[in-house]
Design a protein around this motif. Structure first.
Motif, PDB file in Angstrom:
ATOM      1  N   PRO A   1     -26.372  13.937   3.857  1.00 34.46           N
ATOM      2  CA  PRO A   1     -25.531  13.991   2.654  1.00 34.46           C
ATOM      3  C   PRO A   1     -26.193  14.809   1.541  1.00 34.46           C
ATOM      4  O   PRO A   1     -27.414  14.749   1.387  1.00 34.46           O
ATOM      5  N   PRO A   2     -25.404  15.558   0.774  1.00 33.43           N
ATOM      6  CA  PRO A   2     -25.994  16.287  -0.347  1.00 33.43           C
ATOM      7  C   PRO A   2     -26.444  15.306  -1.426  1.00 33.43           C
ATOM      8  O   PRO A   2     -25.954  14.166  -1.478  1.00 33.43           O
ATOM      9  N   LEU A   3     -27.398  15.724  -2.265  1.00 33.79           N
ATOM     10  CA  LEU A   3     -27.866  14.837  -3.328  1.00 33.79           C
ATOM     11  C   LEU A   3     -26.722  14.557  -4.292  1.00 33.79           C
ATOM     12  O   LEU A   3     -25.872  15.411  -4.516  1.00 33.79           O
ATOM     13  N   ILE A   4     -26.702  13.349  -4.841  1.00 39.17           N
ATOM     14  CA  ILE A   4     -25.665  13.014  -5.815  1.00 39.17           C
ATOM     15  C   ILE A   4     -26.029  13.683  -7.145  1.00 39.17           C
ATOM     16  O   ILE A   4     -27.155  13.534  -7.633  1.00 39.17           O
ATOM     17  N   VAL A   5     -25.084  14.437  -7.677  1.00 37.05           N
ATOM     18  CA  VAL A   5     -25.346  15.152  -8.927  1.00 37.05           C
ATOM     19  C   VAL A   5     -25.368  14.153 -10.079  1.00 37.05           C
ATOM     20  O   VAL A   5     -24.514  13.267 -10.132  1.00 37.05           O
ATOM     21  N   PRO A   6     -26.347  14.235 -10.993  1.00 39.02           N
ATOM     22  CA  PRO A   6     -26.372  13.268 -12.080  1.00 39.02           C
ATOM     23  C   PRO A   6     -25.172  13.414 -13.018  1.00 39.02           C
ATOM     24  O   PRO A   6     -24.708  14.517 -13.296  1.00 39.02           O
ATOM     25  N   THR A   7     -24.660  12.264 -13.455  1.00 34.47           N
ATOM     26  CA  THR A   7     -23.520  12.257 -14.380  1.00 34.47           C
ATOM     27  C   THR A   7     -23.954  12.818 -15.732  1.00 34.47           C
ATOM     28  O   THR A   7     -25.027  12.485 -16.219  1.00 34.47           O
ATOM     29  N   GLU A   8     -23.113  13.654 -16.293  1.00 32.97           N
ATOM     30  CA  GLU A   8     -23.421  14.194 -17.622  1.00 32.97           C
ATOM     31  C   GLU A   8     -23.333  13.063 -18.641  1.00 32.97           C
ATOM     32  O   GLU A   8     -22.371  12.300 -18.641  1.00 32.97           O
ATOM     33  N   ASN A   9     -24.332  12.942 -19.483  1.00 34.97           N
ATOM     34  CA  ASN A   9     -24.414  11.805 -20.402  1.00 34.97           C
ATOM     35  C   ASN A   9     -24.794  12.290 -21.795  1.00 34.97           C
ATOM     36  O   ASN A   9     -25.733  11.808 -22.399  1.00 34.97           O
ATOM     37  N   LYS A  10     -24.039  13.271 -22.292  1.00 33.44           N
ATOM     38  CA  LYS A  10     -24.437  13.895 -23.561  1.00 33.44           C
ATOM     39  C   LYS A  10     -23.778  13.236 -24.774  1.00 33.44           C
ATOM     40  O   LYS A  10     -24.066  13.611 -25.906  1.00 33.44           O
ATOM     41  N   ASP A  11     -22.857  12.312 -24.538  1.00 34.96           N
ATOM     42  CA  ASP A  11     -22.166  11.637 -25.638  1.00 34.96           C
ATOM     43  C   ASP A  11     -21.424  12.595 -26.564  1.00 34.96           C
ATOM     44  O   ASP A  11     -21.242  12.295 -27.741  1.00 34.96           O
ATOM     45  N   VAL A  12     -21.048  13.754 -26.061  1.00 39.62           N
ATOM     46  CA  VAL A  12     -20.294  14.693 -26.885  1.00 39.62           C
ATOM     47  C   VAL A  12     -18.870  14.770 -26.333  1.00 39.62           C
ATOM     48  O   VAL A  12     -18.668  15.064 -25.153  1.00 39.62           O
ATOM     49  N   ILE A  13     -17.885  14.474 -27.188  1.00 37.57           N
ATOM     50  CA  ILE A  13     -16.482  14.476 -26.773  1.00 37.57           C
ATOM     51  C   ILE A  13     -16.081  15.883 -26.328  1.00 37.57           C
ATOM     52  O   ILE A  13     -16.353  16.850 -27.019  1.00 37.57           O
ATOM     53  N   ARG A  14     -15.483  15.974 -25.157  1.00 34.54           N
ATOM     54  CA  ARG A  14     -15.113  17.290 -24.621  1.00 34.54           C
ATOM     55  C   ARG A  14     -13.702  17.677 -25.059  1.00 34.54           C
ATOM     56  O   ARG A  14     -12.883  16.801 -25.341  1.00 34.54           O
ATOM     57  N   GLY A  15     -13.433  18.957 -25.057  1.00 35.08           N
ATOM     58  CA  GLY A  15     -12.088  19.429 -25.387  1.00 35.08           C
ATOM     59  C   GLY A  15     -11.121  19.063 -24.270  1.00 35.08           C
ATOM     60  O   GLY A  15     -11.532  18.681 -23.166  1.00 35.08           O
ATOM     61  N   LEU A  16      -9.834  19.192 -24.550  1.00 31.03           N
ATOM     62  CA  LEU A  16      -8.819  18.907 -23.535  1.00 31.03           C
ATOM     63  C   LEU A  16      -8.257  20.218 -23.004  1.00 31.03           C
ATOM     64  O   LEU A  16      -8.228  21.213 -23.708  1.00 31.03           O
ATOM     65  N   ASN A  17      -7.836  20.233 -21.766  1.00 33.94           N
ATOM     66  CA  ASN A  17      -7.273  21.438 -21.162  1.00 33.94           C
ATOM     67  C   ASN A  17      -5.768  21.540 -21.347  1.00 33.94           C
ATOM     68  O   ASN A  17      -5.193  22.600 -21.160  1.00 33.94           O
ATOM     69  N   TYR A  18      -5.130  20.423 -21.661  1.00 33.43           N
ATOM     70  CA  TYR A  18      -3.684  20.450 -21.889  1.00 33.43           C
ATOM     71  C   TYR A  18      -3.310  19.196 -22.669  1.00 33.43           C
ATOM     72  O   TYR A  18      -4.058  18.220 -22.682  1.00 33.43           O
ATOM     73  N   ALA A  19      -2.157  19.256 -23.333  1.00 33.06           N
ATOM     74  CA  ALA A  19      -1.685  18.101 -24.097  1.00 33.06           C
ATOM     75  C   ALA A  19      -1.478  16.927 -23.153  1.00 33.06           C
ATOM     76  O   ALA A  19      -1.115  17.121 -21.991  1.00 33.06           O
ATOM     77  N   GLN A  20      -1.747  15.717 -23.620  1.00 34.01           N
ATOM     78  CA  GLN A  20      -1.561  14.494 -22.832  1.00 34.01           C
ATOM     79  C   GLN A  20      -2.560  14.356 -21.684  1.00 34.01           C
ATOM     80  O   GLN A  20      -2.370  13.534 -20.800  1.00 34.01           O
ATOM     81  N   GLN A  21      -3.636  15.151 -21.685  1.00 33.81           N
ATOM     82  CA  GLN A  21      -4.670  14.954 -20.668  1.00 33.81           C
ATOM     83  C   GLN A  21      -5.463  13.704 -21.036  1.00 33.81           C
ATOM     84  O   GLN A  21      -5.831  13.525 -22.189  1.00 33.81           O
ATOM     85  N   PRO A  22      -5.729  12.812 -20.090  1.00 35.14           N
ATOM     86  CA  PRO A  22      -6.637  11.710 -20.392  1.00 35.14           C
ATOM     87  C   PRO A  22      -8.024  12.296 -20.642  1.00 35.14           C
ATOM     88  O   PRO A  22      -8.520  13.045 -19.797  1.00 35.14           O
ATOM     89  N   PRO A  23      -8.646  12.059 -21.806  1.00 33.59           N
ATOM     90  CA  PRO A  23      -9.962  12.660 -22.036  1.00 33.59           C
ATOM     91  C   PRO A  23     -10.977  12.225 -20.976  1.00 33.59           C
ATOM     92  O   PRO A  23     -10.925  11.102 -20.482  1.00 33.59           O
TER      93      PRO A  23
END
Ligand code: HEC
Ligand code: HEC
Length: 159
Positions: A46-68
């Motif tokens: 199995p490939p290594l599990i990539v670490p979850t990003e944990n930067k606490d910075v709110i990301r932009g949305l790609n479209y209206a009504q996208q669940p953040p």
């Protein structure tokens, strides 16, 4: 006799022909985006599990009504029928204390649009819609373009 032939024998012969026909397996090497080319009866490394990003910075949305997307780790947060750890910070009553973004009003609405005082059951399992992210190469390509990024063709030019 004619009817017997038409009703019983002809369909029987057709069925037998179907049963004999074998599906053709393409002669290409098996490839799966998760397994690679490892055959189905072998266990790939199995490939290594990539670490979850944990930067606490709110990301932009790609479209209206996208669940953040979730900008923090959610490892070991209990989320089942007995407890919802997300709500310990994200419930509207907890947000002031925790500093988390309170869940949107839409989460208190039932399917008829009626807002009630408690979280709607259809919004209980948060990770159905909200997911953490990892900085990794996507398994499949994606050419999605948000509607506001689609350039308008000049008026006199036909598409
Ligand atoms: C310990 C408190 C805490 C818990 C538990 C928690 N969060 Fe968060 N969450 C935060 C905070 C604080 C933020 C604001 C950004 C940051 O600091 O990471 C946030 C941000 C978010 C956002 C981004 C909101 C936006 O507008 O972009 C989402 C989505 C989210 N969390 C979902 C979840 C889900 C789903 C769970 C449960 C699996 C969860 N959180 C559990 C504290 C928490
Ligand atoms: C059925 C899908 C779905 C589920 C389940 C769901 N959400 Fe959401 N969530 C959304 C969508 C879509 C939005 C953005 C549009 C909106 O505000 O309704 C959103 C927005 C949010 C926001 C941002 C609010 C803001 O004002 O920017 C937070 C925080 C959040 N959800 C947390 C949660 C938590 C915590 C849970 C679990 C208790 C949860 N959501 C369950 C779909 C969902």
């Amino acid at each position: 006799m004619r009817t017997l032939l038409a009703v019983v024998i002809v369909p029987l012969v057709a069925l037998a022909a179907l049963a004999i026909a074998q599906p053709t397996v393409p002669d290409l090497p098996f490839h799966d985006s998760l397994r690679g080319t490892a055959p189905l009866n072998e266990e790939p490394k199995p490939p290594l599990i990539v670490p979850t990003e944990n930067k606490d910075v709110i990301r932009g949305l790609n479209y209206a009504q996208q669940p953040p997307t979730i900008p923090h780790k959610i490892d070991n947060y209990q989320l089942d029928k007995n407890a919802n750890r997300c709500l310990a910070c994200h419930a509207r009553s907890r947000a002031e204390e925790s500093g988390a973004v309170p869940v949107a009003v839409s989460h208190y609405m039932d399917r008829d649009g009626t807002v009630s005082g408690h979280l709607s059951p259809r919004r209980y399992f948060c990770t159905q819609c909200h997911v953490p992210q990892a900085d990794t190469k996507p398994l499949v390509g994606n050419s999605f373009v948000a509607v506001e990024d689609i350039k308008q063709a000049p008026k006199n030019q036909k598409r």
